[in-house]
Scaffold this active site. Structure first.
Site, short mmCIF file in Angstrom:
data_model
loop_
_atom_site.label_atom_id
_atom_site.label_comp_id
_atom_site.label_asym_id
_atom_site.label_seq_id
_atom_site.Cartn_x
_atom_site.Cartn_y
_atom_site.Cartn_z
N GLY A 1 93.54 54.83 85.71
CA GLY A 1 92.40 54.29 84.96
C GLY A 1 92.22 54.92 83.59
N GLU B 1 78.60 57.94 72.31
CA GLU B 1 79.26 59.24 72.51
C GLU B 1 80.59 59.09 73.27
OE1 GLU B 1 78.17 62.76 71.68
OE2 GLU B 1 80.32 62.60 72.01
N LYS C 1 85.36 52.06 71.55
CA LYS C 1 85.79 52.54 70.21
C LYS C 1 86.39 51.45 69.36
CE LYS C 1 88.71 53.27 73.53
NZ LYS C 1 89.01 54.12 74.65
N LYS D 1 89.45 56.24 67.09
CA LYS D 1 88.63 57.44 67.32
C LYS D 1 88.57 58.29 66.05
CE LYS D 1 89.55 57.29 72.24
NZ LYS D 1 90.54 57.57 73.28
N ASP E 1 94.43 53.31 69.48
CA ASP E 1 93.22 53.85 70.11
C ASP E 1 92.84 55.18 69.46
OD1 ASP E 1 91.41 53.84 72.77
OD2 ASP E 1 92.25 55.85 72.50
N VAL F 1 84.58 58.42 71.81
CA VAL F 1 85.57 59.38 71.29
C VAL F 1 85.73 60.52 72.30
CG1 VAL F 1 86.14 60.99 69.42
CG2 VAL F 1 84.95 58.86 68.90
N GLY G 1 88.97 58.69 82.00
CA GLY G 1 88.63 58.73 83.43
C GLY G 1 87.18 58.31 83.65
N THR H 1 86.57 50.93 85.53
CA THR H 1 86.69 52.39 85.67
C THR H 1 85.40 53.09 85.21
OG1 THR H 1 89.05 52.20 85.23
CG2 THR H 1 88.09 54.39 84.98
P1 NAP Z 1 88.10 48.17 82.89
O1 NAP Z 1 88.35 49.06 84.04
O2 NAP Z 1 89.14 47.20 82.49
O3 NAP Z 1 86.73 47.39 83.18
C1 NAP Z 1 86.26 46.37 82.35
C2 NAP Z 1 85.07 45.71 83.04
O4 NAP Z 1 84.51 44.75 82.14
C3 NAP Z 1 85.45 44.95 84.30
O5 NAP Z 1 84.48 45.18 85.30
C4 NAP Z 1 85.43 43.47 83.89
O6 NAP Z 1 85.00 42.59 84.92
C5 NAP Z 1 84.37 43.49 82.81
N1 NAP Z 1 84.57 42.43 81.83
C6 NAP Z 1 85.66 42.16 81.09
N2 NAP Z 1 85.46 41.11 80.29
C7 NAP Z 1 84.20 40.69 80.55
C8 NAP Z 1 83.39 39.62 80.06
N3 NAP Z 1 83.84 38.76 79.13
N4 NAP Z 1 82.12 39.50 80.54
C9 NAP Z 1 81.65 40.35 81.48
N5 NAP Z 1 82.37 41.39 81.98
C10 NAP Z 1 83.63 41.54 81.52
O7 NAP Z 1 87.77 49.02 81.58
P2 NAP Z 1 87.29 50.54 81.51
O8 NAP Z 1 88.48 51.43 81.60
O9 NAP Z 1 86.15 50.75 82.40
O10 NAP Z 1 86.83 50.63 79.97
C11 NAP Z 1 85.62 50.06 79.55
C12 NAP Z 1 85.32 50.50 78.12
O11 NAP Z 1 85.21 51.91 78.08
C13 NAP Z 1 86.40 50.13 77.10
O12 NAP Z 1 85.77 49.89 75.86
C14 NAP Z 1 87.23 51.41 77.02
O13 NAP Z 1 87.91 51.53 75.79
C15 NAP Z 1 86.15 52.44 77.13
N6 NAP Z 1 86.58 53.75 77.62
C16 NAP Z 1 87.36 53.83 78.73
C17 NAP Z 1 87.71 55.08 79.21
C18 NAP Z 1 88.57 55.23 80.43
O14 NAP Z 1 88.95 56.35 80.75
N7 NAP Z 1 88.90 54.17 81.15
C19 NAP Z 1 87.28 56.24 78.55
C20 NAP Z 1 86.48 56.11 77.39
C21 NAP Z 1 86.13 54.86 76.95
P3 NAP Z 1 85.85 42.36 86.26
O15 NAP Z 1 85.74 43.68 87.00
O16 NAP Z 1 85.16 41.25 86.97
O17 NAP Z 1 87.25 42.04 85.82
N1 HSE Z 2 92.51 54.70 76.95
C1 HSE Z 2 91.74 55.77 76.41
C2 HSE Z 2 92.54 57.06 76.45
C3 HSE Z 2 90.48 55.94 77.21
O1 HSE Z 2 93.58 57.08 77.15
O2 HSE Z 2 92.18 58.02 75.77
C4 HSE Z 2 89.53 56.94 76.62
O3 HSE Z 2 89.05 56.51 75.38
#
Ligand code: NAP
Ligand code: HSE
Length: 362
Positions: free
Chosen positions: A187, A129, A105, A205, A201, A132, A302, A13
């Site tokens: 996502g 940044e 985080k 934060k 989570d 959180v 997102g 995502t």
């Molecule tokens: P996600 O959609 O699950 O994507 C994770 C990605 O990491 C995937 O592309 C996966 O590869 C790759 N991956 C997982 N394990 C791996 C490994 N061992 N080596 C290499 N690549 C690996 O997660 P996301 O929602 O983007 O979140 C990513 C980070 O951002 C997390 O720390 C989350 O807490 C943080 N975050 C997310 C959001 C949100 O809204 N989603 C907001 C703020 C912060 P594949 O695609 O091949 O499976």
């Molecule tokens: N899973 C987290 C949330 C993503 O829903 O707030 C953003 O950190």
């Protein structure tokens, strides 16, 4: 114009949003920094997985060494998530003298100090940044705009998934499980949503916010943490009948020379600003001794909103590279004392709440 090459670890995502923003916002970034940015290599878990974004001639691989061993790559963006192996990977990247931007985080709350020390030893930046409140630029705001004020309290809605679930239950009378499923599809939720719904989570934060607001390192063991798993549709309806909405709040405040922090579901009066924060949006209220209450609002989860925060860190790192000023500490230790966790959640808050009988927790 010089081009700064970026390595991206994760193309889910957030990674997809980062790639889109680097490709689409070139002109603005190069106007600000005097440098071009380009993603050279992307490391993923499974190269054969279908992707929502065209990676063109970027190398997409499962081999982390394609980034570590590439002297051209100066900035590495970690958006794979989880503590292990992300911690070991970031340590390796920093020891290879590459700057790191992360949205993780879980990792920063549990190993941020250790990684910041490795970054400083290597004269590298470690910025987070996006860790959180997703798209709200709250950490930079606390560092820059509260530098001379004493923060008394920081509280708010810092998890998008739970706020989305509670909003759907409240406004559309969806069942908890249906709302969680939709938050996953959109996502917002973590790959394993347990940490979202259990308040963990949000607690991560609050640990990071406490570090920035008070210079205090709180651990999960110091906090009372409660999630929304046990909230029923009937609770939400009953709260509304009494003039309240249920929100998952994190609160950290100075009390008697120490810092106290907790996370839990709270009855918020409908006329309070935090009651109006709906869906995946977050809001952080920072109370300073001089300024009083301030409120920062925006999307808390997102792909693109979070990517915007990642890009703001990439731009800061790029400016530091140009000015030769990387590796500067973001937070300093000020209040050492952490107050013990209470036996019951939200005993220390000054929220004037009256609970409907089935919500006896507050
Ligand atoms: P996600 O959609 O699950 O994507 C994770 C990605 O990491 C995937 O592309 C996966 O590869 C790759 N991956 C997982 N394990 C791996 C490994 N061992 N080596 C290499 N690549 C690996 O997660 P996301 O929602 O983007 O979140 C990513 C980070 O951002 C997390 O720390 C989350 O807490 C943080 N975050 C997310 C959001 C949100 O809204 N989603 C907001 C703020 C912060 P594949 O695609 O091949 O499976
Ligand atoms: N899973 C987290 C949330 C993503 O829903 O707030 C953003 O950190």
């Amino acid at each position: 114009m010089n081009t700064i090459k970026i390595g991206l670890i994760g193309l889910g995502t957030v990674g997809t949003g980062v790639l889109q923003m680097v490709m689409n916002n070139q002109d603005k970034v190069s106007n600000i920094t005097g440098q071009n940015l380009s993603v050279k290599t992307i490391v993923v878990h499974d190269v054969n997985k279908p992707r929502d974004v065209d990676t063109g001639d970027i190398t997409v691989t499962e081999d982390l060494n394609a980034i570590i061993d590439d002297p051209e790559i100066k900035i590495v963006v970690e958006v794979m998530g989880g503590v292990h192996p992300a911690k070991e990977i970031i340590a390796k990247v920093l020891n290879a003298k590459k700057h790191v931007v992360t949205a993780n985080k879980d990792l920063i709350a549990s190993a941020g100090e250790e990684l910041a020390a490795i970054a400083r030893e290597n004269h590298c930046d470690l910025m987070y940044e996006a860790s959180v409140a997703g798209g709200i630029p709250i950490l930079r705001t606390i560092v820059n705009s509260f530098s001379a004020d004493n923060i008394i309290e920081v509280k708010g809605i810092v998890n998008g998934t739970t706020n989305y679930i509670l909003t759907q239950m409240q406004q559309h009378h969806w069942k908890y499980a249906d709302a969680l499923k939709k938050a996953q599809e959109l996502g917002f939720a973590e790959s394993d949503p347990t940490n979202d719904v259990a308040g963990i989570d949000a607690a991560y934060k609050m640990i990071i916010l406490s570090q920035f607001s008070f210079g205090t390192h709180i651990t999960m063991d110091d906090m009372a943490v409660e999630g929304i798993q046990n909230i029923q549709l009937s609770d939400v309806k009953q709260a509304a009948a009494f003039g309240y909405t249920i929100k998952l709040l994190g609160i950290a405040r100075r009390i008697n020379g120490g810092v106290f922090a907790e996370v839990g579901p709270v009855l918020v009066p409908l006329d309070h600003p935090l009651a109006t924060i709906n869906n995946e949006n977050n809001a952080v209220m920072v109370t300073g001794q001089a300024v009083g209450d301030t409120l920062f609002y925006g999307p808390g989860a997102g792909g693109l909103p979070t990517a915007n925060s990642v890009l703001s860190d990439i731009v800061s790192v790029t400016k530091n590279i140009v000015l030769k000023t990387p590796g500067i500490r973001l937070t300093t230790s000020r209040i050492k004392s952490v107050l013990p966790r209470p036996a019951k959640s939200f005993t220390h808050t000054t929220w004037r709440l009256r609970c409907p009988t089935s919500l006896a927790k507050c």
